[in-house]
Design an enzyme around this catalytic site. Sequence first.
Site, PDB file in Angstrom:
ATOM      1  CG  ASN A 293      36.047  34.026  24.656  1.00 41.67           C
ATOM      2  OD1 ASN A 293      36.018  32.844  24.975  1.00 41.67           O
ATOM      3  ND2 ASN A 293      35.460  34.977  25.355  1.00 41.67           N
TER       4      ASN A 293
ATOM      5  CG  HIS B 178      41.938  28.597  22.546  1.00 40.46           C
ATOM      6  ND1 HIS B 178      40.951  28.343  23.465  1.00 40.46           N
ATOM      7  CD2 HIS B 178      43.032  27.908  22.971  1.00 40.46           C
ATOM      8  CE1 HIS B 178      41.436  27.528  24.403  1.00 40.46           C
ATOM      9  NE2 HIS B 178      42.681  27.260  24.132  1.00 40.46           N
TER      10      HIS B 178
ATOM     11  CB  CYS C  20      51.792  30.963   7.667  1.00 40.79           C
ATOM     12  SG  CYS C  20      52.972  29.803   6.953  1.00 40.79           S
TER      13      CYS C  20
ATOM     14  CB  CYS D 189      57.421  30.897   4.481  1.00 40.29           C
ATOM     15  SG  CYS D 189      56.027  30.023   5.221  1.00 40.29           S
TER      16      CYS D 189
ATOM     17  N   GLY E 244      34.183  33.725  33.336  1.00 44.96           N
ATOM     18  CA  GLY E 244      33.425  32.975  32.329  1.00 44.96           C
ATOM     19  C   GLY E 244      34.175  31.833  31.672  1.00 44.96           C
TER      20      GLY E 244
ATOM     21  CB  SER F  74      34.195  25.327  32.077  1.00 47.88           C
ATOM     22  OG  SER F  74      34.916  25.098  30.891  1.00 47.88           O
TER      23      SER F  74
ATOM     24  CG  ASN G 109      31.383  30.834  35.833  1.00 45.03           C
ATOM     25  OD1 ASN G 109      30.233  30.470  35.685  1.00 45.03           O
ATOM     26  ND2 ASN G 109      32.382  30.406  35.077  1.00 45.03           N
ATOM     27  N   PRO G 110      28.469  32.582  36.914  1.00 45.06           N
ATOM     28  CG  PRO G 110      26.844  32.658  35.227  1.00 45.06           C
ATOM     29  CD  PRO G 110      28.319  32.660  35.453  1.00 45.06           C
TER      30      PRO G 110
HETATM   31  P1  NAD Z   1      33.154  26.886  28.344  1.00 38.94           P
HETATM   32  O1  NAD Z   1      32.122  26.859  27.275  1.00 38.94           O
HETATM   33  O2  NAD Z   1      33.845  25.615  28.685  1.00 38.94           O
HETATM   34  O3  NAD Z   1      32.524  27.458  29.706  1.00 38.94           O
HETATM   35  C1  NAD Z   1      31.793  28.650  29.753  1.00 38.94           C
HETATM   36  C2  NAD Z   1      31.751  29.153  31.174  1.00 38.94           C
HETATM   37  O4  NAD Z   1      31.094  30.418  31.194  1.00 38.94           O
HETATM   38  C3  NAD Z   1      30.991  28.242  32.156  1.00 38.94           C
HETATM   39  O5  NAD Z   1      31.758  28.075  33.321  1.00 38.94           O
HETATM   40  C4  NAD Z   1      29.708  29.033  32.444  1.00 38.94           C
HETATM   41  O6  NAD Z   1      29.253  28.793  33.765  1.00 38.94           O
HETATM   42  C5  NAD Z   1      30.185  30.452  32.282  1.00 38.94           C
HETATM   43  N1  NAD Z   1      29.149  31.446  31.962  1.00 38.94           N
HETATM   44  C6  NAD Z   1      27.969  31.288  31.309  1.00 38.94           C
HETATM   45  N2  NAD Z   1      27.325  32.461  31.199  1.00 38.94           N
HETATM   46  C7  NAD Z   1      28.101  33.399  31.788  1.00 38.94           C
HETATM   47  C8  NAD Z   1      27.979  34.808  31.988  1.00 38.94           C
HETATM   48  N3  NAD Z   1      26.918  35.501  31.544  1.00 38.94           N
HETATM   49  N4  NAD Z   1      28.979  35.458  32.645  1.00 38.94           N
HETATM   50  C9  NAD Z   1      30.058  34.777  33.111  1.00 38.94           C
HETATM   51  N5  NAD Z   1      30.228  33.448  32.941  1.00 38.94           N
HETATM   52  C10 NAD Z   1      29.262  32.763  32.275  1.00 38.94           C
HETATM   53  O7  NAD Z   1      34.178  28.017  27.937  1.00 38.94           O
HETATM   54  P2  NAD Z   1      35.750  28.052  28.027  1.00 38.94           P
HETATM   55  O8  NAD Z   1      36.202  27.706  29.397  1.00 38.94           O
HETATM   56  O9  NAD Z   1      36.143  29.344  27.439  1.00 38.94           O
HETATM   57  O10 NAD Z   1      36.260  26.858  27.075  1.00 38.94           O
HETATM   58  C11 NAD Z   1      35.686  26.580  25.807  1.00 38.94           C
HETATM   59  C12 NAD Z   1      36.612  26.803  24.589  1.00 38.94           C
HETATM   60  O11 NAD Z   1      35.767  27.029  23.471  1.00 38.94           O
HETATM   61  C13 NAD Z   1      37.436  28.031  24.741  1.00 38.94           C
HETATM   62  O12 NAD Z   1      38.739  27.633  24.780  1.00 38.94           O
HETATM   63  C14 NAD Z   1      37.143  28.893  23.494  1.00 38.94           C
HETATM   64  O13 NAD Z   1      38.250  28.844  22.616  1.00 38.94           O
HETATM   65  C15 NAD Z   1      36.060  28.216  22.753  1.00 38.94           C
HETATM   66  N6  NAD Z   1      34.825  29.051  22.638  1.00 38.94           N
HETATM   67  C16 NAD Z   1      34.937  30.365  22.297  1.00 38.94           C
HETATM   68  C17 NAD Z   1      33.809  31.150  22.204  1.00 38.94           C
HETATM   69  C18 NAD Z   1      33.965  32.612  21.846  1.00 38.94           C
HETATM   70  O14 NAD Z   1      34.931  32.983  21.196  1.00 38.94           O
HETATM   71  N7  NAD Z   1      33.055  33.475  22.284  1.00 38.94           N
HETATM   72  C19 NAD Z   1      32.552  30.596  22.445  1.00 38.94           C
HETATM   73  C20 NAD Z   1      32.462  29.229  22.773  1.00 38.94           C
HETATM   74  C21 NAD Z   1      33.624  28.476  22.870  1.00 38.94           C
HETATM   75 ZN    ZN Z   2      54.535  31.484   6.257  1.00 43.28          ZN
END
Ligand code: NAD
Ligand code: ZN
Length: 253
Positions: free
Chosen positions: A108, A125, A133, A157, A194, A196, A220-221
């Site tokens: 996240n 990420h 930079c 830089c 949480g 995928s 995870n749900p």
């Molecule tokens: P994803 O969106 O691919 O999957 C989300 C997962 O969370 C699913 O498996 C879903 O079943 C689960 N989920 C939903 N509600 C939940 C809950 N209440 N408790 C637990 N699990 C729950 O997410 P990902 O695998 O992190 O990949 C997506 C990419 O997108 C990440 O790499 C991230 O960088 C980015 N992203 C970040 C954010 C953030 O910063 N909050 C939000 C969306 C996407």
């Molecule tokens: Zn730099």
Amino acid sequence: MKDIEQAAKLILNSAYVLCLTGAGISVESGIRPFRGPGGLWTEFGEPPMDGYQRLLQNPKKHWEEIARRGSRDSEFVRALGEAKPNPAHLALAELEQLGILKYLITQNIDNLHLADGSYHVAEIHGNSQKLRCVRCGNRYAREAISLEILPPQCPRCRGLIKTDTVMFGEPIPKDMLRLCQRETDKADCMIVVGTSAFVYPAAGFPLEVKQKGGILIEINPYATEISPLCDILLKGKAGEILPQLVVSIKAIR
Ligand code: NAD
Ligand code: ZN
């Protein structure tokens, strides 16, 4: 024995517990995930995958677009700005304070783990509140970089400054990848919350832990790519399951 108690025991019997979090942990903070039910991409389709290449081709245009968007931010950016940590973030911070959770790798970009008292956090990420930079990899608070002349330059830089958030098509910063790999090498137990487990390299870390005989606990749900490999599946919302897990750990430690 209930699954939660069994998970607590496995965690307490492990030498080096690592956690991997994804967008799902922040859903209860009001930030929608990308994939799965209720996901932004599930509803609107995937965005173009060449964002980083377009930034490098025309950095000035990229920054001017950001400046133009201003207050007309997307739903995602607005949610990032308003989100507060939820009980799941708090439970992981407590596990770290108890000395049980050694490190946390998050996919996240929302800063919610750091905002809620977790210290050992690798943001694979990036972090939407920081800039970075492209040339030397140094990170800066947003306020530390002037946006008067676009594109902004690195004070160290003179390289191109972009947001720290890793864009589509952009390689994961080397320092972050090294940190995540170092921690994964040490882990004999990983709590996967949480995600995928679809986006690499992050999705590879639980596989590595499993391959060397470690324990995987998933919260995870819904079922995910790695559910079949997990020792325990705690089905439900992170904000409900993680606090229960901490209670269980404290009761038997
Ligand atoms: P994803 O969106 O691919 O999957 C989300 C997962 O969370 C699913 O498996 C879903 O079943 C689960 N989920 C939903 N509600 C939940 C809950 N209440 N408790 C637990 N699990 C729950 O997410 P990902 O695998 O992190 O990949 C997506 C990419 O997108 C990440 O790499 C991230 O960088 C980015 N992203 C970040 C954010 C953030 O910063 N909050 C939000 C969306 C996407
Ligand atoms: Zn730099």
